[in-house]
Design a protein around this motif. Sequence first.
Motif, short mmCIF file in Angstrom:
data_model
loop_
_atom_site.label_atom_id
_atom_site.label_comp_id
_atom_site.label_asym_id
_atom_site.label_seq_id
_atom_site.Cartn_x
_atom_site.Cartn_y
_atom_site.Cartn_z
N GLU A 165 53.50 -4.43 -6.51
CA GLU A 165 53.38 -3.49 -7.62
C GLU A 165 53.49 -4.25 -8.94
O GLU A 165 54.31 -5.13 -9.08
CB GLU A 165 54.47 -2.42 -7.54
N ARG A 166 52.66 -3.85 -9.88
CA ARG A 166 52.67 -4.50 -11.17
C ARG A 166 52.83 -3.46 -12.27
O ARG A 166 52.36 -2.34 -12.15
CB ARG A 166 51.36 -5.27 -11.39
N LYS A 167 53.47 -3.85 -13.34
CA LYS A 167 53.58 -2.99 -14.51
C LYS A 167 52.51 -3.42 -15.50
O LYS A 167 52.41 -4.60 -15.86
CB LYS A 167 54.96 -3.12 -15.15
N GLN A 168 51.70 -2.48 -15.95
CA GLN A 168 50.64 -2.76 -16.89
C GLN A 168 51.18 -2.61 -18.32
O GLN A 168 51.61 -1.53 -18.72
CB GLN A 168 49.46 -1.79 -16.67
N TYR A 169 51.18 -3.69 -19.04
CA TYR A 169 51.63 -3.67 -20.43
C TYR A 169 50.42 -3.81 -21.35
O TYR A 169 49.50 -4.54 -21.05
CB TYR A 169 52.61 -4.80 -20.72
#
Length: 56
Positions: free
Chosen positions: A51-55
């Motif tokens: 899972e990745r956080k999109q900034y």
Amino acid sequence: MKKFCLNLICKLLLAACGFFVVTFTVYFFNLDMKATALLAPWLEKWYDHLERKQYI
């Protein structure tokens, strides 16, 4: 005591020579990159599922 020290030094020298032979063999035949190429498909599948956080 002297025999113990000589035995210890002999074992350390054999271990150092063995370490050199193994690392030289890995270097000479490029085995680290070949192992990485074999593991890459599994590592890419695992990395794609993280899972990745999109900034922005």
